[in-house]
Enzyme design. Structure first.
Site, short mmCIF file in Angstrom:
data_model
loop_
_atom_site.label_atom_id
_atom_site.label_comp_id
_atom_site.label_asym_id
_atom_site.label_seq_id
_atom_site.Cartn_x
_atom_site.Cartn_y
_atom_site.Cartn_z
N MET A 62 -3.24 35.38 10.98
CA MET A 62 -2.70 34.08 10.09
C MET A 62 -3.76 34.49 8.87
O MET A 62 -3.38 34.60 7.71
CB MET A 62 -2.55 32.84 10.54
CG MET A 62 -1.76 32.09 9.67
SD MET A 62 0.09 32.94 9.58
CE MET A 62 0.78 31.57 10.24
N HIS A 102 4.77 29.61 1.67
CA HIS A 102 4.79 30.42 3.20
C HIS A 102 3.39 30.64 3.57
O HIS A 102 2.54 30.31 2.70
CB HIS A 102 5.65 31.56 3.53
CG HIS A 102 5.42 32.78 2.45
ND1 HIS A 102 6.15 34.03 2.52
CD2 HIS A 102 4.45 32.91 1.28
CE1 HIS A 102 5.51 34.73 1.61
NE2 HIS A 102 4.70 34.25 0.95
N GLU A 103 3.31 30.76 4.92
CA GLU A 103 1.80 30.97 5.45
C GLU A 103 1.07 29.80 5.09
O GLU A 103 -0.23 29.77 4.77
CB GLU A 103 0.86 32.08 4.95
CG GLU A 103 1.54 33.57 5.07
CD GLU A 103 1.78 34.16 6.63
OE1 GLU A 103 1.47 33.32 7.50
OE2 GLU A 103 2.64 35.28 6.64
N GLY A 104 1.92 28.58 5.29
CA GLY A 104 1.06 27.37 5.32
C GLY A 104 1.15 26.75 3.77
O GLY A 104 0.90 27.70 2.93
#
Ligand SMILES: Cc1cc2nc3c(=O)[nH]c(=O)nc-3n(C[C@H](O)[C@H](O)[C@H](O)COP(=O)(O)OP(=O)(O)OC[C@H]3O[C@@H](n4cnc5c(N)ncnc54)[C@H](O)[C@@H]3O)c2cc1C
Length: 373
Positions: free
Chosen positions: A69, A215-217
């Protein structure tokens, strides 16, 4: 005790042959942009015949996931900066071609119109884009260097690179993501009505930029990560390392025409220290209040970080300018120095109001009740 990480293949070996693993696509999402990416809703085990295979040890999935991530987050920041860069160059090209209006003060209607790039307000929108996208690219390259050092270096250099990368990953992800929504909007604006049509690529850049703060947090989650975890990681060692790096750049700017930028950055560092101490003191009293404005803290920290990158670029540009032989090289370095000035005068000043907000005792967002909306 923590979630676990599984690999769930689409097919698996069953009865000596390859069979479906009960993973189905429920549907494809229809999105605002990013239409080339088939984002799908997957269903696992609707018929009770799906197997997942544990990766590593149970309950340690989150830390395994973050190995992938963190890299992906820097990748999202890079994507956002890439879209912002494309929009910047496309709007720059248009501004150099489009005649509209006359210089302020030129009242003679028989005189030809000027190109819009000559209007201060259009230059402001171009400088905004250039300062954000090139500042972001600079930070992303910096993170790339730390990422390499974290892999190949040893001892203190390795630890330093790892901690700096860890600390600034939320910023490398969120700053370009949030700001390139604004810069692609400025690119649309430079084209006027043409920017809103599909004849030009701006509307597509504008739509495609919007996914990155999600996205990705989401940005909100990255704010919590920065203030709630990263600032105090290893006793705040990452922040100490960052302050040393920034002080070194400030030192390099002294004895040059960039001295005033160094002084402005030094003052901004003072604000970072004051705000951080204020918030950390709240952490033990009321954690909800401590984290209520974490997104604003992320924005505040991000602007100071990008200002540092601009001072670094300006210091190098100043040196290179003295030795530059071609006109295009001189223009390139002059452009870098002017953009650094723009960033300090138009963007870094925002940290003054942000620091006022972040040290305020007002609790409106915490005290607001859901029923009052
Ligand atoms: C185009 C696209 C591609 C994607 N690709 C992938 C992929 O490849 N793999 C994958 O796993 N996922 C993927 N996602 C999912 C994506 O990662 C999530 O949508 C994203 O992380 C946000 O989660 P959410 O949608 O559940 O929003 P929510 O968690 O419901 O968040 C909604 C809002 O509430 C805020 N919020 C949530 N929790 C808190 C909290 N505790 N404190 C304060 N605020 C909070 C958020 O900041 C946000 O503003 C993709 C999504 C899209 C749209």
């Amino acid at each position: 005790k923590g979630i676990s990480l599984f690999v769930v293949p689409q097919k698996r070996i069953k009865d000596n042959g390859l069979s479906e693993n009960d993973v189905t696509t429920a549907g494809v999402y229809h999105k605002m942009g990013y239409k080339g990416a088939p984002i799908a809703h997957l269903m696992f085990g609707s018929n009770d015949d799906c197997k997942g295979y544990l990766v590593g040890e149970p309950h340690k999935g989150l830390s395994y996931m973050f190995q992938m991530m963190n890299e992906a987050r820097v990748g999202v920041g890079t994507n956002a900066a890439a879209i912002g860069t494309a929009a910047y160059h496309a709007s720059l090209a248009y501004a150099k071609e489009r005649p509209q209006g006359r210089p302020i003060g030129a009242k003679d209607p028989t005189q030809p119109q000027t190109l819009i790039i000559n209007h201060a307000d259009v230059k402001r929108m171009l400088l905004f884009q250039k300062s954000v996208v090139e500042g972001s690219l600079s930070l992303l390259l910096q993170c790339g260097l730390w990422s390499d050092l974290a892999h190949v270096a040893e001892g203190e250099t390795k630890e330093r690179a790892e901690l700096l990368l860890d600390l600034l990953t939320p910023i490398a992800k969120s700053y370009p993501s949030e700001m390139c929504c604004q810069t692609t909007s400025a690119a649309v604006q430079i084209l006027g009505g043409a920017g809103y049509t599909t004849d030009f690529p701006m509307e597509q850049y504008y739509r495609e930029a919007r996914i990155h703060p999600i996205h990705e947090g989401t940005t909100g989650i990255h704010g919590l990560d920065l203030l709630g975890r990263k600032i105090t990681l290893k006793g705040g060692k990452g922040v100490q390392f960052l302050m040393q790096e920034i002080q070194q750049t400030i030192g390099e700017s002294k004895n040059s025409t960039l001295k005033n930028l160094g002084e402005l950055l030094e003052k901004a560092l003072g604000r970072v220290q004051k705000v951080t101490e204020h918030l950390l003191a709240l952490a033990s009293q009321n954690v909800e209040v401590f984290l209520a404005d974490a997104t604003l803290y992320l924005e505040f920290f991000g602007i100071v970080t990008i200002a540092w990158q601009w001072l670094k670029q300006a210091v190098q540009a100043q040196k290179a300018l003295v030795q530059a032989v071609s006109e295009s090289d001189r223009n390139f370095y002059q452009g870098k120095i002017a953009t650094a000035h723009y960033f300090f005068e138009y963007e870094l000043v925002k940290t003054i109001s942000l620091s006022q907000r972040l040290t305020s005792s007002d609790r409106t967002t915490v005290e607001m009740q859901a029923e009052w909306f």
